[in-house]
Design a protein around this motif. Sequence first.
Motif, short mmCIF file in Angstrom:
data_model
loop_
_atom_site.label_atom_id
_atom_site.label_comp_id
_atom_site.label_asym_id
_atom_site.label_seq_id
_atom_site.Cartn_x
_atom_site.Cartn_y
_atom_site.Cartn_z
N LEU A 113 0.81 -1.22 0.00
CA LEU A 113 0.00 0.00 0.00
C LEU A 113 0.84 1.26 0.00
CD1 LEU A 113 -2.79 -1.10 2.51
CD2 LEU A 113 -2.77 -1.25 0.01
N ASP A 114 2.11 1.14 0.37
CA ASP A 114 2.99 2.32 0.36
C ASP A 114 3.15 2.88 -1.04
OD1 ASP A 114 3.32 1.97 3.08
OD2 ASP A 114 5.21 0.86 2.87
N LEU A 115 2.94 2.03 -2.07
CA LEU A 115 3.10 2.48 -3.45
C LEU A 115 1.89 3.27 -3.94
CD1 LEU A 115 4.59 -0.81 -4.98
CD2 LEU A 115 5.84 1.27 -4.38
N LEU A 116 0.78 3.16 -3.24
CA LEU A 116 -0.43 3.85 -3.66
C LEU A 116 -0.51 5.23 -3.04
CD1 LEU A 116 -2.99 0.93 -3.31
CD2 LEU A 116 -2.38 2.08 -5.44
N LYS A 117 -0.60 6.23 -3.87
CA LYS A 117 -0.71 7.61 -3.38
C LYS A 117 -2.19 7.95 -3.22
CE LYS A 117 3.74 7.94 -3.69
NZ LYS A 117 4.54 7.89 -2.45
N LEU A 118 -2.80 7.35 -2.20
CA LEU A 118 -4.23 7.53 -1.95
C LEU A 118 -4.43 8.17 -0.59
CD1 LEU A 118 -5.54 4.04 -3.15
CD2 LEU A 118 -5.55 6.18 -4.45
#
Length: 489
Positions: free
Chosen positions: A29-34
């Motif tokens: 989830l660290d890769l998702l800029k949400l």
Amino acid sequence: MLDIRFAAARSASGAVAVVVPSGAPSGALDLLKLGPADLAECEAFLEDVEHSGSAGTVHTLPRPARKPSRLLFVGIGEADEAGWRAAGAALARSARSETSLRVLVPQDTAADAVRGLAEGLWLASYRFRLTDAEPDPLRRVTIALPGNAPAPDALTAALDQARAVVTATLLARDLTNMPSDRKTPAWFARQVVKAATGVPGLTVEVREPAYLAAQGFNAILAVGRGAASERGPRLVELSWRPRGAKRHVVLVGKGITFDTGGICIKPLSGMKLMRKDMGGAAAVIGATLAAAEMRLPVRITALAPLAENAVGADAMRPGDVVTHYGGITTEILNTDAEGRLVLGDAMAYAVRRLRPDVMIDLATLTGAQGVALGKRTAALYSHSDTLAGALATAAAASGESVWRMPLNEDYAEEIDGDLTDVVNSTDIGAGSVLAALYLREFTGAMRGNWAHVDMSSPAWSDSNDGELTKGATGWGVRTLTRWLEATVA
């Protein structure tokens, strides 16, 4: 082929894939800029589906009216090349209905990970079509790295390597999948000429029946004798000769464009897929083309002895005697053991005329290979521990598989002939071993630097399986190319 390229990670309106390592799904989830709410939703989803991160596992989270509209969480297992390849193959199928896909990868992604991911995507998205059918919607895949910096040179090089190997593998699949009403020896030879045209350093020679007769390639001629003249045999020689090459490798591939079994005719069940009986020839041609595309500094000569083993008035018979190129004589005891005959001519020619440092032959040679090792593992024979080990390592790295089999000296006398030097068939079983021992007779001074790969079953997949699609697999292109890369590393 899919258009695969690098780009900076940014928001996307379409489908986005996130790689999940084994045992650490939430780390992806660290890769998702949400925003916080969206991240919480994703974390809850991963927990709910119990995503393990095992290689090739995909769980999809639809997000209608939001960006991205669809999230695909794909496992990469231990994050080795095999895990990334499995992930790429799974994504190619899961995202087939999308028009584009963005794959988010960590900043520290290694070159072999990119190669595996790209190979999996390309190989699993392959479709063989005789007509101009509508392709799958998925046309572009973007590998997205964090930040705005361009992809490092090592990653770009890995993507180029994957492209070269896959292009050659897909050509081998196309050649093997082609129905045999179209795939004559002459047709195959034309495809090789077409593929090599315009590539610096590549040359092709196509030897036709008159040349084969004049030069003594009598086994190739005997196997092709039952076919109509327009389907007559050929010997294709594809050469890659880069400047400065210090090693010469000869690759020989069985090229039976259709195998009825000849006078010893096959039953229907054994004949239906005999368009694949030139898979070895397709593989050695493909590997040579890949090496040329990658500019590998090793001289390679690929030999493809091509014939159709047909039933006809002039077809070879049990009891016939053939004198091979170079003088070895064979008594034909089974006309359905024809592949070793054409290989014998080509191998004898290679030893006498080309004088290589290493010789490897690939062949869809025996049903016994599949009985012993199944659908995914080829049988490997060699007297050289070094060569056998290097090929096994290359196969494992490429996603293919071999298992070394014994060249039992106790069986060698079984192929001795009464009228001739050797016979092409026996009744004692151990069919794959005996075929290898027969081929060994044609290695001459190359016996200690020769390997034989019987890849009959792995040349064809009965279903979609990982990076394989139903039909021809192009088996051997990846293994040979990895081995060639390693020899010059």
